[in-house]
Design a protein around this motif. Sequence first.
Motif, short mmCIF file in Angstrom:
data_model
loop_
_atom_site.label_atom_id
_atom_site.label_comp_id
_atom_site.label_asym_id
_atom_site.label_seq_id
_atom_site.Cartn_x
_atom_site.Cartn_y
_atom_site.Cartn_z
N VAL A 1 5.80 6.55 -9.82
CA VAL A 1 6.47 7.65 -9.13
C VAL A 1 7.85 7.78 -9.76
CG1 VAL A 1 7.42 8.49 -6.94
CG2 VAL A 1 5.20 7.33 -6.98
N GLY A 2 8.13 8.96 -10.36
CA GLY A 2 9.44 9.19 -10.97
C GLY A 2 10.56 9.15 -9.95
N GLN A 3 10.36 9.84 -8.83
CA GLN A 3 11.32 9.82 -7.73
C GLN A 3 10.59 10.18 -6.45
OE1 GLN A 3 14.87 12.14 -8.24
NE2 GLN A 3 15.56 11.78 -6.17
N GLY A 4 10.75 9.36 -5.42
CA GLY A 4 10.10 9.65 -4.15
C GLY A 4 9.90 8.41 -3.31
N THR A 5 8.79 8.45 -2.53
CA THR A 5 8.48 7.38 -1.59
C THR A 5 7.01 6.98 -1.75
OG1 THR A 5 10.07 8.29 0.00
CG2 THR A 5 8.43 6.76 0.87
N ILE A 6 6.77 5.68 -1.69
CA ILE A 6 5.42 5.12 -1.70
C ILE A 6 5.27 4.35 -0.39
CG2 ILE A 6 3.82 3.53 -2.80
CD1 ILE A 6 5.48 3.89 -5.39
N ALA A 7 4.21 4.64 0.37
CA ALA A 7 3.89 3.87 1.57
C ALA A 7 2.51 3.26 1.38
CB ALA A 7 3.89 4.78 2.80
N ILE A 8 2.39 1.95 1.63
CA ILE A 8 1.12 1.26 1.42
C ILE A 8 0.78 0.43 2.66
CG2 ILE A 8 -0.17 -0.40 0.03
CD1 ILE A 8 1.51 0.32 -2.35
N ARG A 9 -0.48 0.53 3.05
CA ARG A 9 -1.01 -0.33 4.11
C ARG A 9 -2.18 -1.12 3.53
NH1 ARG A 9 -3.01 2.21 9.63
NH2 ARG A 9 -0.82 1.95 10.15
N ASP A 10 -2.09 -2.43 3.60
CA ASP A 10 -3.19 -3.31 3.18
C ASP A 10 -4.15 -3.40 4.37
OD1 ASP A 10 -4.89 -5.36 2.47
OD2 ASP A 10 -3.30 -6.73 1.85
N ARG A 11 -5.36 -2.89 4.20
CA ARG A 11 -6.34 -2.89 5.28
C ARG A 11 -7.42 -3.95 5.09
NH1 ARG A 11 -8.25 3.15 5.21
NH2 ARG A 11 -9.84 1.87 4.30
N SER A 12 -7.22 -4.88 4.18
CA SER A 12 -8.26 -5.87 3.86
C SER A 12 -8.42 -6.95 4.91
CB SER A 12 -7.97 -6.52 2.51
OG SER A 12 -6.78 -7.28 2.59
N ASN A 13 -7.36 -7.25 5.65
CA ASN A 13 -7.40 -8.34 6.65
C ASN A 13 -7.88 -9.66 6.06
OD1 ASN A 13 -6.48 -6.69 8.80
ND2 ASN A 13 -8.55 -5.86 9.02
N ASN A 14 -7.48 -9.94 4.81
CA ASN A 14 -7.90 -11.18 4.17
C ASN A 14 -6.81 -12.25 4.16
OD1 ASN A 14 -6.14 -10.26 2.22
ND2 ASN A 14 -7.70 -9.95 0.64
N GLY A 15 -5.71 -12.00 4.86
CA GLY A 15 -4.67 -13.01 4.98
C GLY A 15 -3.58 -12.97 3.93
#
Length: 172
Positions: A63-77
């Motif tokens: 991303v050159g300029q902006g926002t990244i939102a990440i949710r890890d949904r794996s529930n693997n610890g």
Amino acid sequence: MKGRVTLIALLMTLTSTVVASSASGAVRLSAHSYCGSRCGQVAAIHGAGTLQQWGSGVTYGTVGQGTIAIRDRSNNGHRDFSVGGWEHTWAKDGFVYYSGKGMSYQASTTWTVKITASWGASTTTTAFGGGYIKGPATTPAWLDTHWTLGSGLSPSQWPHWPQAGKSFSIGR
């Protein structure tokens, strides 16, 4: 001589560690181990606007300029994503947000990634899931945005990011 033997032993240890970590990284990032024959592909380059993706597999980009939102949904610890180059970070509603210029990201296993970019959003994804892409209301002439769902065409032949927005499926 003793110093040379120690140095050689140290270099051999470091080399085997790097090879082992590279091999485990390659296994960890093998999309097909997460989505198998259901995998599909999506790619986008030079984007501005909104790009959201969710699925099981691997996604990475910049991303050159902006926002990244990440949710890890794996529930693997453990956290199966990373973001580099960010200036600010915070957590909200199960997502970890990163903002800044010149960022890169990668996520594997099962995830949701939301990108809002004023310019320079690019992604490569091999996964089973879905997403949404929406370009800006007006695209500056210098911003040559394109995206595809694994069309096999060259990037210059991909369509532009849609101004009205478009939902899509990744894989089958």
